[in-house]
Scaffold this motif. Structure first.
Motif, PDB file in Angstrom:
ATOM      1  N   GLU A  89      18.202 -19.449  10.138  1.00  0.00           N
ATOM      2  CA  GLU A  89      16.521 -19.245  11.223  1.00  0.00           C
ATOM      3  C   GLU A  89      15.778 -19.245   9.804  1.00  0.00           C
ATOM      4  OE1 GLU A  89      18.856 -19.191  15.551  1.00  0.00           O
ATOM      5  OE2 GLU A  89      18.004 -17.213  14.610  1.00  0.00           O
ATOM      6  N   VAL A  90      14.756 -18.912  10.637  1.00  0.00           N
ATOM      7  CA  VAL A  90      13.609 -18.644   9.832  1.00  0.00           C
ATOM      8  C   VAL A  90      13.544 -16.827   9.214  1.00  0.00           C
ATOM      9  CG1 VAL A  90      12.312 -17.535  12.157  1.00  0.00           C
ATOM     10  CG2 VAL A  90      10.805 -18.636  10.411  1.00  0.00           C
ATOM     11  N   ASP A  91      14.096 -15.725   9.964  1.00  0.00           N
ATOM     12  CA  ASP A  91      14.367 -15.003   9.101  1.00  0.00           C
ATOM     13  C   ASP A  91      15.453 -14.974   8.276  1.00  0.00           C
ATOM     14  OD1 ASP A  91      12.932 -13.432  11.232  1.00  0.00           O
ATOM     15  OD2 ASP A  91      14.700 -12.872  12.415  1.00  0.00           O
TER      16      ASP A  91
ATOM     17  N   THR B 114      12.087 -14.152  -0.625  1.00  0.00           N
ATOM     18  CA  THR B 114      10.824 -12.833  -1.025  1.00  0.00           C
ATOM     19  C   THR B 114      12.364 -12.171  -0.978  1.00  0.00           C
ATOM     20  OG1 THR B 114      11.665 -11.784   1.994  1.00  0.00           O
ATOM     21  CG2 THR B 114       9.275 -13.356   0.767  1.00  0.00           C
ATOM     22  N   VAL B 115      11.374 -11.115  -2.839  1.00  0.00           N
ATOM     23  CA  VAL B 115      12.583 -10.688  -3.836  1.00  0.00           C
ATOM     24  C   VAL B 115      12.172  -9.019  -2.651  1.00  0.00           C
ATOM     25  CG1 VAL B 115      12.990  -9.087  -6.024  1.00  0.00           C
ATOM     26  CG2 VAL B 115      11.733 -11.875  -5.189  1.00  0.00           C
ATOM     27  N   SER B 116      13.127  -9.241  -1.724  1.00  0.00           N
ATOM     28  CA  SER B 116      13.213  -8.024  -0.553  1.00  0.00           C
ATOM     29  C   SER B 116      14.718  -8.005  -0.366  1.00  0.00           C
ATOM     30  CB  SER B 116      12.083  -7.860   0.284  1.00  0.00           C
ATOM     31  OG  SER B 116      11.929  -8.946   1.011  1.00  0.00           O
TER      32      SER B 116
ATOM     33  N   ARG C 201       1.442   0.108  -8.247  1.00  0.00           N
ATOM     34  CA  ARG C 201       2.311   1.268  -7.453  1.00  0.00           C
ATOM     35  C   ARG C 201       1.944   1.750  -6.170  1.00  0.00           C
ATOM     36  NH1 ARG C 201       2.762   6.019 -11.910  1.00  0.00           N
ATOM     37  NH2 ARG C 201       1.119   7.143 -11.199  1.00  0.00           N
ATOM     38  N   ASN C 202       0.729   1.509  -6.345  1.00  0.00           N
ATOM     39  CA  ASN C 202      -0.054   2.146  -4.833  1.00  0.00           C
ATOM     40  C   ASN C 202      -0.751   0.907  -3.674  1.00  0.00           C
ATOM     41  OD1 ASN C 202      -0.252   4.734  -5.754  1.00  0.00           O
ATOM     42  ND2 ASN C 202      -2.129   4.683  -7.120  1.00  0.00           N
ATOM     43  N   LYS C 203      -0.502  -0.141  -4.108  1.00  0.00           N
ATOM     44  CA  LYS C 203      -0.231  -1.131  -3.051  1.00  0.00           C
ATOM     45  C   LYS C 203       0.772  -1.007  -2.128  1.00  0.00           C
ATOM     46  CE  LYS C 203      -2.567  -4.855  -5.892  1.00  0.00           C
ATOM     47  NZ  LYS C 203      -2.635  -6.350  -6.619  1.00  0.00           N
ATOM     48  N   PRO C 204      -0.380  -0.881  -0.964  1.00  0.00           N
ATOM     49  CA  PRO C 204       1.495  -1.483   0.450  1.00  0.00           C
ATOM     50  C   PRO C 204       1.957  -2.578   0.417  1.00  0.00           C
ATOM     51  CG  PRO C 204      -0.950  -2.401   1.132  1.00  0.00           C
ATOM     52  CD  PRO C 204      -1.309  -2.400  -0.698  1.00  0.00           C
ATOM     53  N   ILE C 205       2.393  -2.466  -0.606  1.00  0.00           N
ATOM     54  CA  ILE C 205       4.086  -3.817  -1.226  1.00  0.00           C
ATOM     55  C   ILE C 205       4.639  -3.801  -1.791  1.00  0.00           C
ATOM     56  CG2 ILE C 205       2.557  -4.869  -2.843  1.00  0.00           C
ATOM     57  CD1 ILE C 205       3.542  -7.530  -1.459  1.00  0.00           C
ATOM     58  N   PHE C 206       6.231  -3.907  -1.415  1.00  0.00           N
ATOM     59  CA  PHE C 206       7.084  -3.482  -2.310  1.00  0.00           C
ATOM     60  C   PHE C 206       6.920  -3.837  -3.616  1.00  0.00           C
ATOM     61  CE2 PHE C 206       9.469  -5.335   0.991  1.00  0.00           C
ATOM     62  CZ  PHE C 206      10.212  -3.878   1.053  1.00  0.00           C
ATOM     63  N   PRO C 207       6.910  -2.840  -4.634  1.00  0.00           N
ATOM     64  CA  PRO C 207       5.901  -2.864  -6.444  1.00  0.00           C
ATOM     65  C   PRO C 207       6.311  -3.778  -7.176  1.00  0.00           C
ATOM     66  CG  PRO C 207       7.236  -0.566  -5.636  1.00  0.00           C
ATOM     67  CD  PRO C 207       7.431  -1.452  -4.597  1.00  0.00           C
ATOM     68  N   TRP C 208       6.906  -4.840  -6.733  1.00  0.00           N
ATOM     69  CA  TRP C 208       7.713  -5.140  -8.125  1.00  0.00           C
ATOM     70  C   TRP C 208       7.379  -6.426  -7.497  1.00  0.00           C
ATOM     71  CZ3 TRP C 208      10.670  -1.775  -4.856  1.00  0.00           C
ATOM     72  CH2 TRP C 208      11.693  -2.501  -3.541  1.00  0.00           C
ATOM     73  N   ILE C 209       6.968  -6.428  -5.889  1.00  0.00           N
ATOM     74  CA  ILE C 209       6.487  -8.170  -5.662  1.00  0.00           C
ATOM     75  C   ILE C 209       5.348  -8.309  -6.541  1.00  0.00           C
ATOM     76  CG2 ILE C 209       5.919  -9.263  -4.244  1.00  0.00           C
ATOM     77  CD1 ILE C 209       8.828  -8.180  -2.574  1.00  0.00           C
ATOM     78  N   ALA C 210       4.549  -6.861  -5.944  1.00  0.00           N
ATOM     79  CA  ALA C 210       2.716  -6.314  -6.780  1.00  0.00           C
ATOM     80  C   ALA C 210       2.537  -6.599  -7.820  1.00  0.00           C
ATOM     81  CB  ALA C 210       2.602  -5.364  -6.054  1.00  0.00           C
ATOM     82  N   TYR C 211       3.724  -6.424  -9.052  1.00  0.00           N
ATOM     83  CA  TYR C 211       3.518  -6.645 -10.098  1.00  0.00           C
ATOM     84  C   TYR C 211       3.204  -8.169 -10.719  1.00  0.00           C
ATOM     85  CZ  TYR C 211       4.778  -5.848 -14.952  1.00  0.00           C
ATOM     86  OH  TYR C 211       4.306  -5.709 -16.777  1.00  0.00           O
TER      87      TYR C 211
ATOM     88  N   GLY D  70       4.007 -13.490   4.086  1.00  0.00           N
ATOM     89  CA  GLY D  70       3.469 -12.285   3.752  1.00  0.00           C
ATOM     90  C   GLY D  70       3.650 -11.481   4.993  1.00  0.00           C
ATOM     91  N   GLY D  71       3.184 -11.891   5.899  1.00  0.00           N
ATOM     92  CA  GLY D  71       3.743 -10.903   7.245  1.00  0.00           C
ATOM     93  C   GLY D  71       4.520 -10.408   7.260  1.00  0.00           C
ATOM     94  N   HIS D  72       6.203 -11.121   6.996  1.00  0.00           N
ATOM     95  CA  HIS D  72       6.873 -10.782   6.559  1.00  0.00           C
ATOM     96  C   HIS D  72       7.501  -9.374   5.844  1.00  0.00           C
ATOM     97  CE1 HIS D  72      11.373 -10.253   6.460  1.00  0.00           C
ATOM     98  NE2 HIS D  72      11.859 -10.999   5.499  1.00  0.00           N
ATOM     99  N   LEU D  73       6.612  -9.623   4.656  1.00  0.00           N
ATOM    100  CA  LEU D  73       6.705  -8.594   3.547  1.00  0.00           C
ATOM    101  C   LEU D  73       6.356  -7.598   3.809  1.00  0.00           C
ATOM    102  CD1 LEU D  73       6.727 -10.969  -0.207  1.00  0.00           C
ATOM    103  CD2 LEU D  73       8.234  -9.154   0.837  1.00  0.00           C
TER     104      LEU D  73
END
Length: 609
Positions: free
Chosen positions: A178-180, A187-189, A396-406, A430-433
């Motif tokens: 399913e969607v989840d 997503t790398v989470s 690292r200060n962005k409101p998202i997992f830092p490895w994804i932001a990088y 994006g909303g999920h992350l």
């Protein structure tokens, strides 16, 4: 190390389901090629495939023990490294032992202490115990999630297994995503407790899950907690070395051939050197293996992540510690072989692939011909702060997992997805992350008086140790156990993780570089070249023929009108076949893995319309 599975059904007699239980058990044959066994009691069936590592003749499973008039049954995968101390304590408490295996120690520990026994275990494990005294199934997973463990609640009980394939082998479980599940996949989470397959869950790390007639209940016996660090720098370095010496010594215990995985980086080199020193005390040499690629030296081009090839550093370490060393050299024919891709996808139960997965599978296959147990440097980057993005304030200060932001910051202007736009819209990745990031950060406890900078880095460290590391541990486990190789991860010892997590970030980087504490704790046993080397991730082939072959295989999919294009955008896939950048490579791999997964599992994909 083994593969486990089982079935509890409070309204059925499972004696009549032996064919199904056998099929579930056989899906774990790669994890346990040495022996198989099943055990039945009222309302329960347990299945086991064994990889014999400790007490080869005495550790057969499922294992039972008598407690009064009741017979407890257990299936167990993994290793408990403090089993000799536990056995001594249990003997003092009156428990007799008929084997030298850690399996019997674990079962008798439950008989003595109940579910509180989990707090006493040091190791990597996934286990299930049937307790007929209260008709309860007790499932336990190690603190860091080194060993995988899945379960599927049913109308009258539960199904479980080391891998989803064991559960999916039961006809009562439909192969539905399913969607989840797709969000987790793309997503790398890693959301704690979530699984790709609908209705399925993971036993969360550090958790005891019990199943009884009233349903499923979870109790957390360990979590990563914030504590004040009181040791000075020299004391901290000395204590880390003491821990590493003890951990390595414990994890070298095995009754089968063992080795180390050596990449020439600080992490694996430290484990190799410590293991070599300890084995030398017994008059033995350490066996080491490294991966390399045909033409890698000629094709190597430094980039932001990989500044140097591994092989020179590998050989520096091997020469210094005088290991019995082998380079496993892989070529593009093997890395792009559709059959290897099928084995990788089958091992993952998911469309995960690419040359890192394939090269790990091939590396482990080659090692398994000579060794059964391997020690790895996996997880040191998460524990000690080794990745580049740990040291990038903007990321690292962005409101998202830092490895994804990088990674996102490095892919600007490149194609980031190959999925159809209507599918991406329904998934809202994006909303999920954002939601998963917010959930994770809420778990972190701030130390009283902690500065804003230290608090920010505590959150970054926590995210890596509870989210990212589980992705990498699962990859290592699936690829190694697919060929019956047990890979141990010394840096995941919970004593080390707890201690280093609570050291201030300023101490983790006291020499101005990444992993300062690990470097200081082990530099006396390492060549200077490795001490000075900067972080370099697991290697990838740089042969242009690799991407060219992938492009050709995707063109074949386009020609045959494969069902993968119900998810993948055809035009985007076509464009990828003529592109040559790193983003194209990743998306070509993703397309081929998705197609292979659809062929193998034929899942029903349920998306909202």
């Amino acid at each position: 190390m083994c593969g486990i599975t089982g079935w509890v059904a409070y309204r059925q007699d499972l004696e009549g389901q032996r064919a199904v239980v056998d099929a579930m058990t056989e899906t774990m044959s790669c994890r346990g090629p040495d022996a198989r066994g099943t055990w039945y009691a009222r309302h329960v069936a347990l299945g086991h495939r064994r990889l014999a590592v400790i007490d080869l003749p005495g550790g057969e499973q499922p294992m039972t023990t008598e407690v009064g008039d009741a017979t407890l049954g257990m299936v167990y995968s993994g290793e408990v490294y403090n089993y000799t101390e536990l056995r001594d304590e249990l003997r003092r408490r009156g428990h007799p032992f008929t084997t030298d295996s850690d399996t019997e120690v674990v079962l008798r520990a439950y008989a003595e202490w109940g579910t509180a026994f989990a707090e006493r275990l040091n190791g990597m494990y996934a286990l299930a115990i049937w307790d007929p005294r209260n008709e309860t199934l007790v499932m336990v997973r190690d603190r860091m999630g080194i060993k995988p463990f899945f379960y599927y609640p049913t109308a009258d009980g539960v199904l479980f297994g080391s891998e989803p394939k064991a559960i999916l082998a039961n006809p009562a479980v439909p192969a539905v995503v399913e969607v989840d599940g797709l969000r987790e996949l793309l997503t790398v989470s890693k959301t704690p407790g979530a699984a790709l397959w609908a209705g399925m869950h993971e036993v969360e790390p550090g958790t005891v899950v019990t199943v009884d007639r009233n349903g499923v209940h979870a109790n957390v016996y360990w979590r990563l907690e914030t504590k004040r660090h009181v040791d000075d720098q020299d004391t901290t370095v000395a204590h880390i070395r003491e821990l590493l010496d003890d951990i390595t010594r414990r994890q070298l215990v095995a009754d089968v051939p063992k080795c180390v995985l050596l990449s020439g980086g600080l992490d694996s080199s430290a484990i190799t050197a410590l293991a070599a020193g300890q084995l030398a005390e017994e008059g033995r040499k350490v066996r080491s293996f490294a991966v390399d690629f045909v033409g890698q030296e000629e094709n190597f081009q430094p980039d932001e992540l990989r500044g140097t090839p591994d092989t020179p550093y590998v050989h520096d370490v091997a020469d210094l510690v005088r290991s019995q060393h082998s380079d496993i050299v892989l070529d593009n024919t093997a890395l792009t072989d559709p059959e290897i891709r099928r084995k990788v996808v089958r091992a993952n139960d998911a469309p995960l692939g690419g040359d890192i997965f394939g090269s790990l599978y091939l590396l482990f296959s080659a090692i398994r011909e000579q060794s059964t147990v391997a020690l790895s440097g996996e997880s040191a980057d998460e524990v000690f702060g080794g990745y580049l993005w740990f040291h990038d304030p903007e990321v690292r200060n962005k409101p998202i997992f830092p490895w994804i932001a990088y990674l996102a910051s490095r892919r600007s202007g490149s194609q980031t997805h190959v999925l159809r736009k209507d599918v991406l819209k329904q998934l809202d990745l994006g909303g999920h992350l954002r939601d998963r990031y917010a959930e994770a950060v809420r778990e972190v406890e701030r130390l009283d008086g902690e500065s804003d900078d230290e608090w920010a880095m505590r959150k970054v460290c926590y995210l890596h140790l509870t989210r990212m590391v589980r992705i990498l541990l699962d990859r290592k486990d699936r690829m190694s156990m697919a060929v019956g190789l047990e890979v141990r991860v010394p840096f995941c010892d919970h004593r080390l993780v707890e201690y280093v997590y609570n050291t201030p970030w300023s101490m983790k980087t006291f020499d101005g570089h990444e992993k300062s504490l690990l470097r200081a704790a082990t530099q006396d046993v390492l060549p200077q070249s490795v001490v000075d080397r900067r972080k370099s991730p697991y290697p990838q082939t740089q042969d242009p023929a690799y991407v060219a072959t992938l492009a050709g295989q995707v063109r074949e999919l386009l020609a045959e009108r494969h069902p993968v294009f119900e998810l993948v955008d055809r035009d985007s896939a076509q464009q990828l076949t003529t592109a040559a950048d790193g983003s194209a490579r990743r998306l070509l791999e993703q397309t081929l893995s998705l197609a292979t997964w659809l062929d193998l599992y034929q899942p029903e994909i349920k998306l909202p319309r």
